[in-house]
Write a protein that holds these residues in place. Sequence first.
Motif, PDB file in Angstrom:
ATOM      1  N   VAL A 197      -0.971  33.865 -49.871  1.00 53.38           N
ATOM      2  CA  VAL A 197       0.418  33.411 -49.868  1.00 53.38           C
ATOM      3  C   VAL A 197       0.754  32.482 -48.708  1.00 53.38           C
ATOM      4  O   VAL A 197       1.696  31.687 -48.802  1.00 53.38           O
ATOM      5  N   GLY A 198      -0.009  32.557 -47.614  1.00 51.17           N
ATOM      6  CA  GLY A 198       0.367  31.763 -46.450  1.00 51.17           C
ATOM      7  C   GLY A 198      -0.771  31.107 -45.720  1.00 51.17           C
ATOM      8  O   GLY A 198      -0.568  30.577 -44.607  1.00 51.17           O
ATOM      9  N   GLY A 199      -1.973  31.093 -46.305  1.00 58.03           N
ATOM     10  CA  GLY A 199      -3.104  30.383 -45.716  1.00 58.03           C
ATOM     11  C   GLY A 199      -3.537  30.947 -44.375  1.00 58.03           C
ATOM     12  O   GLY A 199      -3.246  32.096 -44.029  1.00 58.03           O
ATOM     13  N   PRO A 200      -4.245  30.132 -43.586  1.00 64.27           N
ATOM     14  CA  PRO A 200      -4.784  30.592 -42.306  1.00 64.27           C
ATOM     15  C   PRO A 200      -3.735  31.142 -41.350  1.00 64.27           C
ATOM     16  O   PRO A 200      -3.981  32.126 -40.649  1.00 64.27           O
ATOM     17  N   VAL A 201      -2.558  30.512 -41.312  1.00 65.77           N
ATOM     18  CA  VAL A 201      -1.512  30.968 -40.386  1.00 65.77           C
ATOM     19  C   VAL A 201      -1.121  32.413 -40.695  1.00 65.77           C
ATOM     20  O   VAL A 201      -1.018  33.252 -39.794  1.00 65.77           O
ATOM     21  N   CYS A 202      -0.924  32.729 -41.966  1.00 63.89           N
ATOM     22  CA  CYS A 202      -0.510  34.078 -42.335  1.00 63.89           C
ATOM     23  C   CYS A 202      -1.660  35.065 -42.179  1.00 63.89           C
ATOM     24  O   CYS A 202      -1.448  36.228 -41.829  1.00 63.89           O
ATOM     25  N   ALA A 203      -2.889  34.606 -42.415  1.00 62.60           N
ATOM     26  CA  ALA A 203      -4.045  35.485 -42.206  1.00 62.60           C
ATOM     27  C   ALA A 203      -4.126  35.896 -40.745  1.00 62.60           C
ATOM     28  O   ALA A 203      -4.320  37.077 -40.422  1.00 62.60           O
ATOM     29  N   VAL A 204      -3.970  34.941 -39.828  1.00 62.98           N
ATOM     30  CA  VAL A 204      -4.015  35.239 -38.403  1.00 62.98           C
ATOM     31  C   VAL A 204      -2.860  36.147 -38.000  1.00 62.98           C
ATOM     32  O   VAL A 204      -3.048  37.141 -37.286  1.00 62.98           O
ATOM     33  N   LYS A 205      -1.652  35.830 -38.476  1.00 66.23           N
ATOM     34  CA  LYS A 205      -0.498  36.633 -38.092  1.00 66.23           C
ATOM     35  C   LYS A 205      -0.634  38.063 -38.597  1.00 66.23           C
ATOM     36  O   LYS A 205      -0.271  39.022 -37.901  1.00 66.23           O
ATOM     37  N   THR A 206      -1.176  38.239 -39.795  1.00 62.69           N
ATOM     38  CA  THR A 206      -1.343  39.576 -40.344  1.00 62.69           C
ATOM     39  C   THR A 206      -2.367  40.376 -39.546  1.00 62.69           C
ATOM     40  O   THR A 206      -2.162  41.561 -39.250  1.00 62.69           O
ATOM     41  N   VAL A 207      -3.477  39.741 -39.173  1.00 64.31           N
ATOM     42  CA  VAL A 207      -4.490  40.430 -38.371  1.00 64.31           C
ATOM     43  C   VAL A 207      -3.917  40.817 -37.012  1.00 64.31           C
ATOM     44  O   VAL A 207      -4.126  41.939 -36.526  1.00 64.31           O
ATOM     45  N   GLU A 208      -3.185  39.904 -36.389  1.00 63.17           N
ATOM     46  CA  GLU A 208      -2.597  40.232 -35.088  1.00 63.17           C
ATOM     47  C   GLU A 208      -1.568  41.338 -35.212  1.00 63.17           C
ATOM     48  O   GLU A 208      -1.462  42.201 -34.317  1.00 63.17           O
ATOM     49  N   SER A 209      -0.825  41.359 -36.310  1.00 65.75           N
ATOM     50  CA  SER A 209       0.189  42.390 -36.512  1.00 65.75           C
ATOM     51  C   SER A 209      -0.446  43.768 -36.699  1.00 65.75           C
ATOM     52  O   SER A 209       0.044  44.768 -36.172  1.00 65.75           O
ATOM     53  N   MET A 210      -1.557  43.837 -37.430  1.00 66.74           N
ATOM     54  CA  MET A 210      -2.184  45.129 -37.723  1.00 66.74           C
ATOM     55  C   MET A 210      -3.083  45.628 -36.597  1.00 66.74           C
ATOM     56  O   MET A 210      -3.392  46.810 -36.532  1.00 66.74           O
TER      57      MET A 210
END
Length: 327
Positions: free
Chosen positions: A144-157
């Motif tokens: 849904v959000g490409g690399p930016v969202c992948a990074v943000k999700t990993v940092e969030s979890m």
Amino acid sequence: MLKAAGLALAGVAVLAAAAAGWAYWQLNDNIHSVDINSALGDGRPAKATPSATAAEELPTGALNILVLGSDSRSGARNQALGGGDSTGARSDTAMVVHLDAGRSAATVVSIPRDTLVTRPACPLEDGGSTAVATGTMFNNAYAVGGPVCAVKTVESMTDVRMDHYLEIDFAGFAQLVDALGGVTVTTEEDIDDEDSHLTLEAGTHHLDGEQALALARTRHGIGDGSDLGRIVLQQQLVKALLGQISATELLTDPAKLYRVADAVTGSLTTDTGLDSLTELTRLGRSLEALSADAVRTVTLPVVPAPQDSNRVVAREPEAGELWESLR
């Protein structure tokens, strides 16, 4: 792959100087990048160590890199290997690579793509943002959000700062393996997977790029058919590739050197901190003391999700302790 990129590009930089920079320009132009730092702004986990300066000969501090294998790019070669089109992006493989201070040891943490997470709101290129989503599969963040969202999700979890981002597509992985002359792996059980088109008897095999990619994607032909069995194979491939890279005399074979560098850069998407041959070379050269034996591969501790036995959730407190060790 990080070490392969560094050794190959370091050699190409030397060759390029003798070839009026043509090879350097072409390979440098291959690299795609995403400005993740600007997109995410402040409010991220703290960096483990200060950023390296240009004056430093080589960076030596601890580093965390999110590495994704994806089918996000269109093209005949990707589609022939099972990749998606430009509207069907997925992250089939996700690994957090932690380099210890000194860069002589590393930990590779695989995140099962079926892990249920809370996906944070992610900025989009059009200025909007995605909605927060709870109980969604981890690999949906990239979708849904490409690399930016992948990074943000990993940092969030994880509450671990991702200092860099690297993504390689199906065709690029296969080309890299072929450029290195194949890779040797040992399987503990027979594999017969119609989906990945791979059939192997238990034992030691020297695989070409297409076979290695099929092994990395196999899940239904081993164990219980879950993503966890596939991760074990992917981790074996990581170790085998590191061994193959160490055994390959890239700097004494200009033709092979160029093929490896072209395979790496032609299929690579990075953050803007690694979007040049210069930066990739510095990263790779900083890993010259890293051997396959010094790379620890682990999988995020998980348990079946209470609401869906086909999905998993992080097992606590083990998962939290693992992420804490990488900060």
